[in-house]
Design a protein around this motif. Structure first.
Motif, mmCIF file in Angstrom:
data_model
loop_
_atom_site.group_PDB
_atom_site.id
_atom_site.type_symbol
_atom_site.label_atom_id
_atom_site.label_comp_id
_atom_site.label_asym_id
_atom_site.label_seq_id
_atom_site.Cartn_x
_atom_site.Cartn_y
_atom_site.Cartn_z
ATOM 1 N N UNK A 20 7.843 6.246 -3.993
ATOM 2 C CA UNK A 20 7.623 4.844 -4.350
ATOM 3 C C UNK A 20 7.778 4.625 -5.848
ATOM 4 N N UNK A 21 7.313 5.564 -6.631
ATOM 5 C CA UNK A 21 7.457 5.444 -8.076
ATOM 6 C C UNK A 21 8.936 5.444 -8.474
ATOM 7 N N UNK A 22 9.711 6.332 -7.893
ATOM 8 C CA UNK A 22 11.137 6.406 -8.222
ATOM 9 C C UNK A 22 11.863 5.134 -7.771
ATOM 10 N N UNK A 23 11.536 4.649 -6.586
ATOM 11 C CA UNK A 23 12.174 3.426 -6.105
ATOM 12 C C UNK A 23 11.844 2.222 -6.993
ATOM 13 N N UNK A 24 10.602 2.119 -7.434
ATOM 14 C CA UNK A 24 10.227 1.002 -8.310
ATOM 15 C C UNK A 24 10.921 1.116 -9.658
#
Length: 67
Positions: A20-24
């Motif tokens: 989720x961090x990478x996608x954001x």
């Protein structure tokens, strides 16, 4: 009653958080932000109001002559 196997929860939560961090970060990095924000000049626009073209006088009750 079988026991709930919680041995893989740490890996699941950690990998989900990282994903989720990478996608954001990817979504935010695709936005184009202005490099140097500039001040916009506000020009005063003269509006043509119908009541400005006529001369009008408002009489207050105290300024009327006595009757």
């Amino acid at each position: 009653m079988p026991q709930l196997d919680t041995s893989t929860w740490f890996i699941t939560v950690l990998s989900t958080t990282i994903t989720l961090f990478i996608l954001m970060q990817l979504k935010i990095s695709l936005h184009n932000f202005p490099q140097t924000p500039s001040v916009k000049s506000m020009k005063l626009m003269k509006t043509n109001n119908p009541w400005e073209s006529k001369w009008t006088k408002i009489y207050s009750p105290l300024s009327l002559p006595l009757q």
